[in-house]
Design a protein around this motif. Structure first.
Motif, PDB file in Angstrom:
ATOM      1  N   ALA A   1       0.774  -1.247   0.000  1.00 32.79           N
ATOM      2  CA  ALA A   1       0.000   0.000   0.000  1.00 32.79           C
ATOM      3  C   ALA A   1       0.804   1.295   0.000  1.00 32.79           C
ATOM      4  CB  ALA A   1      -0.920  -0.001   1.229  1.00 32.79           C
ATOM      5  N   ALA A   2       2.126   1.245  -0.231  1.00 34.29           N
ATOM      6  CA  ALA A   2       2.923   2.476  -0.071  1.00 34.29           C
ATOM      7  C   ALA A   2       2.493   3.590  -1.031  1.00 34.29           C
ATOM      8  CB  ALA A   2       4.413   2.177  -0.250  1.00 34.29           C
ATOM      9  N   GLY A   3       2.038   3.222  -2.235  1.00 39.46           N
ATOM     10  CA  GLY A   3       1.588   4.250  -3.181  1.00 39.46           C
ATOM     11  C   GLY A   3       0.353   4.969  -2.666  1.00 39.46           C
ATOM     12  N   THR A   4      -0.533   4.219  -2.025  1.00 42.57           N
ATOM     13  CA  THR A   4      -1.745   4.797  -1.435  1.00 42.57           C
ATOM     14  C   THR A   4      -1.391   5.635  -0.217  1.00 42.57           C
ATOM     15  OG1 THR A   4      -3.043   2.928  -2.242  1.00 42.57           O
ATOM     16  CG2 THR A   4      -3.972   4.183  -0.406  1.00 42.57           C
ATOM     17  N   VAL A   5      -0.465   5.140   0.609  1.00 40.37           N
ATOM     18  CA  VAL A   5      -0.030   5.901   1.787  1.00 40.37           C
ATOM     19  C   VAL A   5       0.549   7.243   1.342  1.00 40.37           C
ATOM     20  CG1 VAL A   5       1.652   5.973   3.673  1.00 40.37           C
ATOM     21  CG2 VAL A   5       0.360   3.865   3.241  1.00 40.37           C
ATOM     22  N   ALA A   6       1.359   7.232   0.278  1.00 41.56           N
ATOM     23  CA  ALA A   6       1.948   8.489  -0.216  1.00 41.56           C
ATOM     24  C   ALA A   6       0.850   9.463  -0.635  1.00 41.56           C
ATOM     25  CB  ALA A   6       2.892   8.204  -1.387  1.00 41.56           C
ATOM     26  N   ARG A   7      -0.199   8.945  -1.255  1.00 44.18           N
ATOM     27  CA  ARG A   7      -1.314   9.830  -1.639  1.00 44.18           C
ATOM     28  C   ARG A   7      -1.984  10.406  -0.401  1.00 44.18           C
ATOM     29  NH1 ARG A   7      -5.233   8.634  -6.449  1.00 44.18           N
ATOM     30  NH2 ARG A   7      -6.171  10.172  -5.085  1.00 44.18           N
ATOM     31  N   TRP A   8      -2.161   9.582   0.617  1.00 47.23           N
ATOM     32  CA  TRP A   8      -2.792  10.078   1.852  1.00 47.23           C
ATOM     33  C   TRP A   8      -1.956  11.186   2.485  1.00 47.23           C
ATOM     34  CZ3 TRP A   8      -3.790   4.467   4.027  1.00 47.23           C
ATOM     35  CH2 TRP A   8      -4.939   3.942   3.419  1.00 47.23           C
ATOM     36  N   THR A   9      -0.643  10.960   2.624  1.00 49.07           N
ATOM     37  CA  THR A   9       0.188  11.981   3.294  1.00 49.07           C
ATOM     38  C   THR A   9       0.268  13.243   2.433  1.00 49.07           C
ATOM     39  OG1 THR A   9       2.249  11.037   2.433  1.00 49.07           O
ATOM     40  CG2 THR A   9       1.537  10.299   4.614  1.00 49.07           C
ATOM     41  N   GLU A  10       0.253  13.069   1.104  1.00 45.84           N
ATOM     42  CA  GLU A  10       0.254  14.249   0.224  1.00 45.84           C
ATOM     43  C   GLU A  10      -1.022  15.067   0.413  1.00 45.84           C
ATOM     44  OE1 GLU A  10       1.012  12.940  -3.804  1.00 45.84           O
ATOM     45  OE2 GLU A  10       3.083  12.371  -3.330  1.00 45.84           O
ATOM     46  N   ALA A  11      -2.106  14.389   0.810  1.00 47.35           N
ATOM     47  CA  ALA A  11      -3.387  15.080   1.048  1.00 47.35           C
ATOM     48  C   ALA A  11      -3.449  15.668   2.461  1.00 47.35           C
ATOM     49  CB  ALA A  11      -4.545  14.111   0.836  1.00 47.35           C
ATOM     50  N   GLY A  12      -2.347  15.554   3.210  1.00 44.86           N
ATOM     51  CA  GLY A  12      -2.309  16.157   4.545  1.00 44.86           C
ATOM     52  C   GLY A  12      -2.798  15.263   5.665  1.00 44.86           C
ATOM     53  N   ILE A  13      -3.025  13.978   5.368  1.00 45.71           N
ATOM     54  CA  ILE A  13      -3.474  13.042   6.395  1.00 45.71           C
ATOM     55  C   ILE A  13      -2.254  12.525   7.162  1.00 45.71           C
ATOM     56  CG2 ILE A  13      -4.569  10.793   6.790  1.00 45.71           C
ATOM     57  CD1 ILE A  13      -6.187  11.310   4.183  1.00 45.71           C
ATOM     58  N   GLU A  14      -2.385  12.435   8.493  1.00 47.00           N
ATOM     59  CA  GLU A  14      -1.298  11.895   9.315  1.00 47.00           C
ATOM     60  C   GLU A  14      -1.407  10.373   9.323  1.00 47.00           C
ATOM     61  OE1 GLU A  14      -1.514  13.151  13.384  1.00 47.00           O
ATOM     62  OE2 GLU A  14       0.141  11.843  13.959  1.00 47.00           O
ATOM     63  N   VAL A  15      -0.327   9.701   8.947  1.00 48.25           N
ATOM     64  CA  VAL A  15      -0.324   8.236   8.917  1.00 48.25           C
ATOM     65  C   VAL A  15       0.709   7.722   9.923  1.00 48.25           C
ATOM     66  CG1 VAL A  15       0.008   6.170   7.503  1.00 48.25           C
ATOM     67  CG2 VAL A  15      -1.027   8.218   6.489  1.00 48.25           C
ATOM     68  N   VAL A  16       0.293   6.750  10.730  1.00 49.02           N
ATOM     69  CA  VAL A  16       1.164   6.129  11.730  1.00 49.02           C
ATOM     70  C   VAL A  16       1.301   4.653  11.378  1.00 49.02           C
ATOM     71  CG1 VAL A  16       1.403   5.551  14.191  1.00 49.02           C
ATOM     72  CG2 VAL A  16       0.397   7.751  13.507  1.00 49.02           C
ATOM     73  N   TYR A  17       2.531   4.126  11.477  1.00 51.17           N
ATOM     74  CA  TYR A  17       2.752   2.700  11.237  1.00 51.17           C
ATOM     75  C   TYR A  17       2.921   1.976  12.570  1.00 51.17           C
ATOM     76  CZ  TYR A  17       4.009   3.385   6.235  1.00 51.17           C
ATOM     77  OH  TYR A  17       4.014   3.670   4.898  1.00 51.17           O
ATOM     78  N   CYS A  18       2.257   0.832  12.705  1.00 50.67           N
ATOM     79  CA  CYS A  18       2.492  -0.061  13.836  1.00 50.67           C
ATOM     80  C   CYS A  18       2.918  -1.415  13.274  1.00 50.67           C
ATOM     81  CB  CYS A  18       1.222  -0.208  14.673  1.00 50.67           C
ATOM     82  SG  CYS A  18       1.376  -1.451  15.964  1.00 50.67           S
TER      83      CYS A  18
ATOM     84  N   HIS B   1       6.215   9.570   9.567  1.00 45.70           N
ATOM     85  CA  HIS B   1       7.310   9.860  10.503  1.00 45.70           C
ATOM     86  C   HIS B   1       7.086   9.278  11.890  1.00 45.70           C
ATOM     87  CE1 HIS B   1       8.913  12.464   7.400  1.00 45.70           C
ATOM     88  NE2 HIS B   1       7.682  12.897   7.222  1.00 45.70           N
ATOM     89  N   ASP B   2       6.002   8.528  12.059  1.00 47.28           N
ATOM     90  CA  ASP B   2       5.705   7.915  13.356  1.00 47.28           C
ATOM     91  C   ASP B   2       5.591   6.414  13.124  1.00 47.28           C
ATOM     92  OD1 ASP B   2       4.625   7.030  15.763  1.00 47.28           O
ATOM     93  OD2 ASP B   2       3.185   8.672  15.933  1.00 47.28           O
ATOM     94  N   VAL B   3       6.635   5.667  13.519  1.00 45.81           N
ATOM     95  CA  VAL B   3       6.680   4.219  13.288  1.00 45.81           C
ATOM     96  C   VAL B   3       6.880   3.527  14.636  1.00 45.81           C
ATOM     97  CG1 VAL B   3       7.783   2.339  12.010  1.00 45.81           C
ATOM     98  CG2 VAL B   3       7.771   4.654  11.048  1.00 45.81           C
ATOM     99  N   ARG B   4       5.960   2.640  14.992  1.00 51.40           N
ATOM    100  CA  ARG B   4       5.993   1.980  16.304  1.00 51.40           C
ATOM    101  C   ARG B   4       6.146   0.474  16.128  1.00 51.40           C
ATOM    102  NH1 ARG B   4       1.318   5.626  19.294  1.00 51.40           N
ATOM    103  NH2 ARG B   4       1.892   7.547  18.206  1.00 51.40           N
ATOM    104  N   PHE B   5       6.957  -0.134  16.974  1.00 50.29           N
ATOM    105  CA  PHE B   5       7.211  -1.577  16.895  1.00 50.29           C
ATOM    106  C   PHE B   5       6.762  -2.246  18.186  1.00 50.29           C
ATOM    107  CE2 PHE B   5      10.181   0.478  14.060  1.00 50.29           C
ATOM    108  CZ  PHE B   5      10.193  -0.334  12.940  1.00 50.29           C
TER     109      PHE B   5
END
Ligand SMILES: [Zn+2]
Length: 242
Positions: free
Chosen positions: A27-44, A81-85
């Motif tokens: 989904a990285a292409g979709t994630v890039a579209r989301w962040t470009e639209a100003g949505i904050e995305v967090v990875y867990c 920029h927020d990645v949690r493990f």
């Protein structure tokens, strides 16, 4: 087409995956579209991917740190920029109550409108998609969305000791399931997806045909979506979970 929430209504999205690189392949292409639209995305990430890699000479004890760093670098390529493990052992993930609680905790902390996660189902088309950790994480993530995160009486320690109020996720996007019902045209962010995939050097460094392999798969998705020739798409199963 599914009744998908407009991205303009979405402030935060939480991606839950088993291993470093899962979100980038799916989904990285979709994630890039989301962040470009100003949505904050967090990875867990549930595991550090410590059972991954292809080089037998690579010191195994260094793998978790390497893969964490690769995922953090890949995330930056698509504006995350927020990645949690969570540190579960790679290859041995089960949809336990502990995992459900840990995911419900992250959902209550991040308070996402939308959750992205793997499918709990086995794929008969592509065996790699239904990797056991992916299925376990998909199952636990859906249970964490409903009912655990929203039920104030589930895992009472989250609300008690940790002061984490219940949270209702409005929508779940399942990546890699057998029956996608929503496609995102990510032709414009294909380069960013590739950069993210290349950041996982311990996993993709040996794939000389990476670009073509990915382009072929995304072209097929775009065809399934009925998009014009030359377009690329990522596919999802969208669930209304409000
Ligand atoms: Zn994986």
């Amino acid at each position: 087409m599914a009744g998908v929430l407009d991205d303009a209504e979405i402030s935060r999205i939480l991606s839950i995956t088993a291993h470093p690189d899962d979100v980038d392949f799916a989904a990285a292409g979709t994630v890039a579209r989301w962040t470009e639209a100003g949505i904050e995305v967090v990875y867990c990430l549930v595991t550090d991917g410590d059972a991954g890699g292809f080089d037998e000479d690579f010191p195994r004890e260094e793998m978790p740190a390497v893969r964490r760093a690769e995922q953090v670098a890949a995330a930056k390529c698509v504006g995350v920029h927020d990645v949690r493990f969570l540190g579960y052992p790679d290859g041995r993930v089960e949809a336990t109550l502990d995992l459900r609680r840990d995911l419900a905790r992250v959902i209550r902390q991040v308070r996402p409108d939308r959750v992205l996660c793997p499918s709990p189902e086995r794929s008969c088309q592509r065996i790699g998609i239904g990797q056991p950790d992916h299925r376990a994480v998909g199952s636990a993530a859906l249970d964490a969305v409903y009912p655990d995160a929203r039920n104030p009486f589930a895992f009472p320690e989250l609300r008690g000791r940790e002061s984490l109020a219940a949270w209702t996720v409005r929508e779940v996007w399942i990546a890699g399931g057998p029956e996608p019902n929503h496609y995102v045209d990510m032709t414009e962010t294909f380069g960013r997806k590739l950069a993210a995939l290349r950041a996982h050097e311990s996993q993709t460094g040996h794939m000389e045909d990476l670009t073509e392999r990915i382009r072929t798969r995304l072209t097929l998705m775009a065809q399934q979506a009925g998009l014009p020739g030359g377009r690329l798409a990522e596919g999802f199963r969208v669930l209304d979970t409000a």
